[in-house]
Motif scaffolding. Structure first.
Motif, PDB file in Angstrom:
ATOM      1  N   ASP A 120       0.812  -1.211   0.000  1.00 56.02           N
ATOM      2  CA  ASP A 120       0.000   0.000   0.000  1.00 56.02           C
ATOM      3  C   ASP A 120       0.850   1.266   0.000  1.00 56.02           C
ATOM      4  O   ASP A 120       0.495   2.264  -0.645  1.00 56.02           O
ATOM      5  N   GLN A 127       0.332   6.313  -7.105  1.00 58.78           N
ATOM      6  CA  GLN A 127      -0.826   7.172  -7.392  1.00 58.78           C
ATOM      7  C   GLN A 127      -0.412   8.633  -7.409  1.00 58.78           C
ATOM      8  O   GLN A 127      -0.837   9.400  -8.278  1.00 58.78           O
ATOM      9  N   GLU A 155     -12.655  -9.744  -7.065  1.00 63.50           N
ATOM     10  CA  GLU A 155     -13.506  -9.570  -5.889  1.00 63.50           C
ATOM     11  C   GLU A 155     -12.692  -9.342  -4.615  1.00 63.50           C
ATOM     12  O   GLU A 155     -13.022  -8.459  -3.812  1.00 63.50           O
ATOM     13  N   ILE A 159     -11.077  -4.868  -6.392  1.00 64.25           N
ATOM     14  CA  ILE A 159     -12.103  -3.917  -5.940  1.00 64.25           C
ATOM     15  C   ILE A 159     -11.623  -3.146  -4.710  1.00 64.25           C
ATOM     16  O   ILE A 159     -11.687  -1.901  -4.692  1.00 64.25           O
ATOM     17  N   PRO A 160     -11.097  -3.819  -3.668  1.00 62.70           N
ATOM     18  CA  PRO A 160     -10.563  -3.053  -2.534  1.00 62.70           C
ATOM     19  C   PRO A 160      -9.396  -2.142  -2.911  1.00 62.70           C
ATOM     20  O   PRO A 160      -9.278  -1.027  -2.374  1.00 62.70           O
ATOM     21  N   LYS A 162      -8.861  -0.527  -5.738  1.00 66.52           N
ATOM     22  CA  LYS A 162      -9.373   0.684  -6.385  1.00 66.52           C
ATOM     23  C   LYS A 162     -10.167   1.560  -5.416  1.00 66.52           C
ATOM     24  O   LYS A 162     -10.247   2.777  -5.599  1.00 66.52           O
ATOM     25  N   GLN A 163     -10.733   0.963  -4.387  1.00 62.89           N
ATOM     26  CA  GLN A 163     -11.393   1.764  -3.361  1.00 62.89           C
ATOM     27  C   GLN A 163     -10.368   2.547  -2.546  1.00 62.89           C
ATOM     28  O   GLN A 163     -10.601   3.707  -2.182  1.00 62.89           O
ATOM     29  N   ARG A 164      -9.219   1.916  -2.264  1.00 62.82           N
ATOM     30  CA  ARG A 164      -8.174   2.590  -1.487  1.00 62.82           C
ATOM     31  C   ARG A 164      -7.418   3.617  -2.324  1.00 62.82           C
ATOM     32  O   ARG A 164      -6.982   4.647  -1.791  1.00 62.82           O
ATOM     33  N   PRO A 166      -8.240   5.269  -5.726  1.00 62.78           N
ATOM     34  CA  PRO A 166      -9.114   5.445  -6.900  1.00 62.78           C
ATOM     35  C   PRO A 166      -8.430   6.098  -8.094  1.00 62.78           C
ATOM     36  O   PRO A 166      -8.870   5.914  -9.233  1.00 62.78           O
ATOM     37  N   THR A 187     -15.182   0.815 -14.078  1.00 65.13           N
ATOM     38  CA  THR A 187     -14.241   1.386 -13.114  1.00 65.13           C
ATOM     39  C   THR A 187     -13.339   2.420 -13.766  1.00 65.13           C
ATOM     40  O   THR A 187     -12.686   2.122 -14.772  1.00 65.13           O
TER      41      THR A 187
END
Length: 342
Positions: A120, A127, A155, A159-160, A162-164, A166, A187
């Motif tokens: 992360d 990013q 799943e 998905i998580p 891209k949520q963290r 974006p 997305t």
């Protein structure tokens, strides 16, 4: 249509290996493509900008005389990749992206990430500096069926992610399922590459007349309904989908063994294969954008200005091409194709 002239394409997912293997296969790519995203899964992997610079020099040395080719380098993401290395990669004029492999997912992925959350801190910096992340989108949990591993990855991990993050630009590479197509469409800041084998074949080809090891790749071929979804996405004119062969050379004896390697070799005739797929969907007019425009647009690079021409000519894919000390079997060997690079 007897002739198709398009802007010279790029390959946004390519394995070149190294040493003698590199010298054997690179000319096949250079004939067709101006640039290629070079996979970093060597032994040892390409983990730093210095590693990438050295590998790039070896590639450029192997380019045939009188021909031009630009290798776009990637770094191999590990649990220990530093934020400083990401900043250095972004500042580099030749590192284009960072590649994520789940540990043990495919060829030479033993150094891959053991837990995505370990990275992360790196994803946050990627990013911030806008350096794309390339994903081998499969879980490696042995409890998950091999045909469901892409769906489970989306799943459980994507998905998580891209949520963290974006705004992180992501390429979900060599997609194989309806679920992947749907996720990419829904997305922001995500695109996908599609291989010729996943456009042309369902998993039935793996068992036609016996075990067919030269059609075995990872992610593995899926059901016909998934192939149809991929073909529809590739020929739709949507810029989120573009060409990436995932061409992966393995000698014949490594494929035809009791534990055969995963990977299809398509660099020899990639554009002919894509033309066959697009013609099957009556969409040859969409091939140029898929092969030549959408990739550079996503990577924020200029489009090529040279052109190549494909002609309507029946020819037979060779049974084998020379490769190091053994033969290399190209995808769909022995099959007659109806398009050929002029």
């Amino acid at each position: 249509m007897q002739e198709l002239t398009i802007t010279r394409p790029d390959d946004w997912h390519l394995h070149l290996r190294d040493g003698a293997a590199l010298k054997a296969v690179l000319p096949h790519t250079v004939r067709q493509f101006a640039r290629a995203i070079i996979m970093p899964n060597l032994k040892p992997p390409v983990r730093t900008v210095a590693d990438a610079a050295a590998y790039r020099d070896r590639i450029l040395t192997a380019v045939p005389a009188g021909q031009s080719f630009e290798p776009l380098m990637t770094l191999y993401l590990t649990d220990n990749t530093s934020a400083e290395e990401i900043v250095a990669a972004k500042a580099s004029p030749f590192v284009t992206a960072v590649k994520y492999y789940p540990a043990g997912a495919t060829t030479n992925s033993d150094f891959g990430v053991t837990d995505m959350s370990n990275c992360d801190r790196v994803f946050d910096v990627m990013q911030q500096v806008d350096l794309p992340l390339l994903l081998h989108g499969e879980v490696t949990d042995p409890a998950v069926d091999v045909f469901d591993r892409e769906k489970a990855f989306i799943e459980k991990h994507l998905i998580p992610l891209k949520q963290r993050f974006p705004n992180l630009r992501v390429v979900l590479e060599h997609i194989t399922t309806t679920e992947a197509v749907e996720f990419v469409l829904a997305t922001p800041q995500i695109a996908a590459t599609i291989t010729p084998q996943h456009l042309l074949f369902s998993r039935n080809i793996l068992f036609k007349g016996g075990i067919r090891p030269h059609f075995y790749c990872l992610p593995i071929l899926k059901r016909e309904r998934h192939r149809q979804a991929l073909l529809q996405a590739a020929t739709s004119g949507n810029p989120k989908f573009f060409l990436g062969t995932d061409s992966a050379p393995h000698p014949r004896d490594s494929k035809e063994s009791d534990c055969g390697c995963a990977g299809c070799y398509s660099a020899l005739h990639a554009m002919a294969l894509y033309a066959e797929a697009f013609e099957s969907a009556d969409a040859l007019d969409k091939l140029e954008a898929f092969a030549s425009f959408y990739g550079p647009d996503f990577y924020q690079l200029p489009r090529n200005t040279e052109q190549i021409t494909l002609t309507k000519t029946t020819w037979r894919v060779p049974d084998e091409v020379p490769f190091v000390e053994a033969g290399l079997v190209p995808l769909w060997a022995g099959q007659e194709l109806t398009w050929q690079l002029a």
